[in-house]
Write an enzyme that holds these catalytic residues in place. Structure first.
Site, PDB file in Angstrom:
ATOM      1  N   GLU A  91       7.001   2.027   8.119  1.00 25.46           N
ATOM      2  CA  GLU A  91       7.153   2.779   6.866  1.00 25.46           C
ATOM      3  C   GLU A  91       6.493   4.150   6.932  1.00 25.46           C
ATOM      4  OE1 GLU A  91       7.493  -1.595   5.827  1.00 25.46           O
ATOM      5  OE2 GLU A  91       6.105  -0.367   7.032  1.00 25.46           O
ATOM      6  N   LYS A 111      11.403  -6.890  -8.688  1.00 25.68           N
ATOM      7  CA  LYS A 111      12.603  -7.522  -8.138  1.00 25.68           C
ATOM      8  C   LYS A 111      13.552  -7.960  -9.260  1.00 25.68           C
ATOM      9  CE  LYS A 111      13.874 -10.556  -4.311  1.00 25.68           C
ATOM     10  NZ  LYS A 111      13.357 -11.468  -3.240  1.00 25.68           N
ATOM     11  N   PHE A 115       2.586 -13.263  -3.180  1.00 22.89           N
ATOM     12  CA  PHE A 115       2.824 -12.857  -1.804  1.00 22.89           C
ATOM     13  C   PHE A 115       3.338 -11.421  -1.749  1.00 22.89           C
ATOM     14  CE2 PHE A 115       5.776 -12.607   1.894  1.00 22.89           C
ATOM     15  CZ  PHE A 115       4.817 -12.719   2.893  1.00 22.89           C
ATOM     16  N   GLN A 116       2.692 -10.604  -0.956  1.00 18.50           N
ATOM     17  CA  GLN A 116       3.019  -9.193  -0.761  1.00 18.50           C
ATOM     18  C   GLN A 116       2.969  -8.390  -2.067  1.00 18.50           C
ATOM     19  OE1 GLN A 116       6.623  -8.838   1.672  1.00 18.50           O
ATOM     20  NE2 GLN A 116       5.348  -8.901   3.514  1.00 18.50           N
ATOM     21  N   MET A 145      -8.776  18.515  20.421  1.00 23.69           N
ATOM     22  CA  MET A 145      -9.502  19.297  19.432  1.00 23.69           C
ATOM     23  C   MET A 145     -10.892  18.728  19.192  1.00 23.69           C
ATOM     24  SD  MET A 145      -9.399  22.040  17.727  1.00 23.69           S
ATOM     25  CE  MET A 145      -7.706  22.577  17.491  1.00 23.69           C
TER      26      MET A 145
END
Length: 578
Positions: free
Chosen positions: A67, A179, A129-130, A493
């Site tokens: 993602e 959902k 969940f999630q 760097m």
């Protein structure tokens, strides 16, 4: 398949039809002109992906490998196209994987609409969940966010999302959709674009008295100096900006994100500002009598020590975001508004001049920098290759027509300093946040945003390993991105700072890389690695001329430092050439 919008609307009439929330999301994207979506499916956003199955003729979905890669790709798309980037992610870890990209887009003013799935509304707050509280998590790093629990809200909320993302000072917006709202059927009455939100004023009112005051200061100035930033590009004001500096004859320098608004070789373009910017623009900031800042925010990497920054100058600040005025640098005359509107008003009032002697001072500093720094970086006599000579070779081959997408580190500063840019929206980099791993996925999006231009991802051996999985996206969708890895076998760097300020105590900056050519081969991407000067030009020409993607690793000198440099805690006039 005809979309529901085609079925439901005519020029004069809208017919109410039944849609699911998921279909309404896709109808909104199509209505807003979205053609490409970057994303990754999951359980909580599955209804939207199910609906997308029937919309593939209208919406091109690019399946990324992470993602974070999706949101950086959307950023790259927005930066080269000037349009809103769109990304899909699921709930929980899918949504939290967007956070770095949201923060990056927020600080760099990149317009995005991020759509995340969420658990069913009745499960909110139960640690399902999630499930994560994505609204509270993303509030600090979005321009606006909103959670939809009822499908009836979707058309209006998405219209607001696009309007907020792209108007005023652009930024990322996140819409979290439960959902049940995705599955819910409702009476869809068409899509109405948003053009006004109460209490949201994307553009401040232009006050002509401030324009007049600014013009008076400019006309009286003996040593005026323009600093321009990305606001010129975001406002599509490149022509207006060029007209202003050409009439006023004022030397002008750029922030990293402002690069390319005028061509690199424009006679009034005196170089890059900031910590690793050019010698003259930094030193002469503390000698100018009027400082005109246009679409930039006086970031600390540009100003150095604020208590020693341009104290002798009267400051004119043009910006669309009133919050930036007086935030870091005290302004003499604030010019609020979109610079596409304010610059022509200012240009009309300024006198036509040529500041010949003042410009000559910049050119003298450039001569010193060429002799002491640039010549050795671009045309080295040492055996080992330098990053600068690689960028110089790219300039010669592409003629400054390529889009350069850089990651973060030494290679970024070298590329930004030396890349020749003939066109606007040619420099794509992570400016304010400094996100390693940005370049590879951002280059994918940049190519979709500018399909007719060559796109080169310039990456260090540290950053490339953070998002290297996006080679899979390049493979699957045959994205014509040229991948240039400048490998100095260090986190360069950090190593430079450890050398200069920590007595060469190189603490965990030695980094081992895989065989990048073999890794690319595993993704069916051709590639090669070079370490000798005689092999560099043929390899670059092969990379740039081959059809499709190509990976080129260039082994460069290990301990080369990027100069000039303004040490942290110093003023810009204390810039070091060595």
């Amino acid at each position: 398949m005809e979309t529901a919008q085609q079925e439901a609307t005519t020029a004069d009439q809208k017919t109410s039809i039944e849609l699911t929330g998921s279909q309404a999301v896709l109808e909104a994207l199509i209505a807003e002109g979205t053609e490409t979506v970057f994303g990754y499916p999951g359980g909580a956003i599955m209804p939207i992906y199910d609906a997308l199955y029937d919309y593939t003729e209208k919406l091109n979905h690019i399946l990324v490998r992470h993602e974070q890669g999706g949101i950086h790709a959307a950023q790259g798309f927005a930066r080269t196209s000037g349009r809103v980037g769109v990304v899909f992610a699921t709930s929980g870890p899918g949504a939290t994987n967007l956070i770095t990209g949201l923060a990056d887009a927020q600080i760099d003013s990149t317009p995005l609409v991020c759509i995340t799935g969420q658990v069913f509304a009745h499960l909110l707050g139960t640690d399902a969940f999630q499930e994560t509280d994505v609204i509270n998590i993303t509030t600090p790093v979005t321009k606006w966010n909103y959670q939809v629990t009822d499908a009836n809200e979707i058309p209006e909320v998405l219209a607001k999302a696009f309007y907020i993302a792209k108007t005023g000072r652009p930024g990322p917006v996140l819409i979290d959709i439960t959902k049940n709202a995705q599955l819910q059927k409702f009476e869809y009455k068409g899509y109405n674009f948003c053009n006004h939100i109460r209490s949201y004023r994307p553009k401040p009112i232009v006050r002509k008295e401030y324009i007049e005051e600014a013009a008076k200061l400019i006309n009286e100035a003996k040593k005026p100096f323009v600093l321009w930033g990305q606001g010129v590009i975001l406002g599509s004001a490149e022509k207006e900006f060029a007209a202003f500096i050409e009439k006023s004859g004022i030397p002008s320098a750029w922030t990293i994100l402002g690069a390319g608004a005028i061509p690199s070789d424009h006679p009034l373009n005196v170089g890059m500002l900031g910590m690793h910017g050019n010698y003259g623009p930094n030193v002469l900031t503390n000698e100018c009598d009027v400082l005109i800042a246009i679409g930039m925010r006086f970031d600390d990497r540009v100003t150095g020590r604020l208590d020693k920054y341009a104290k002798q100058a009267k400051v004119i600040h043009l910006d669309i975001d009133p919050a930036e005025i007086d935030k870091n640098v005290q302004t003499t005359v604030p010019v609020w508004g979109d610079c596409k509107e304010t610059l022509p008003l200012l240009t009309e009032l300024v006198q036509s001049k040529q500041h010949t002697e003042w410009l000559a001072k910049f050119n003298e500093f450039t001569r010193q920098e060429v002799e002491q720094v640039i010549k050795d970086e671009l045309f080295p006599t040492s055996e080992e290759l330098t990053m600068g000579e690689v960028i110089q070779q790219i300039n010669e081959i592409t003629g400054g027509e390529a889009v350069i997408v850089t990651d973060v580190g030494q290679h970024q500063m070298v590329a930004c300093r030396y890349a020749k840019l003939n066109k606007t929206r040619s420099n794509v980099t992570s400016g304010g946040l400094g996100t390693m791993g940005f370049s590879l996925p951002a280059a994918i999006g940049a190519k979709f945003g500018a399909p007719d231009r060559p796109v080169i991802a310039v990456i260090g051996d540290g950053g490339v390993q953070m998002t290297i999985q996006e080679l899979g996206t390049i493979m699957q969708f045959d994205v014509d991105v040229k991948i240039l890895i400048l490998n100095n076998q260090f986190l360069g760097m950090v190593r430079q700072w450890q050398q200069l300020f920590h007595d060469r105590r190189y603490s965990f900056v030695n980094i081992t890389s895989p065989d990048y050519v073999k890794v690319a081969e595993g993704y069916r991407i051709p590639g090669t690695s070079v370490s000798k000067r005689e092999d560099l030009r043929p390899a670059l020409e092969r990379m740039l001329n081959v059809k499709g993607s190509f990976l080129l690793e260039v082994m460069v000198t290990k301990e080369n430092n990027v100069f000039p440099m303004v040490p942290q805690g110093c003023s810009v006039s204390e810039i070091r050439l060595k």
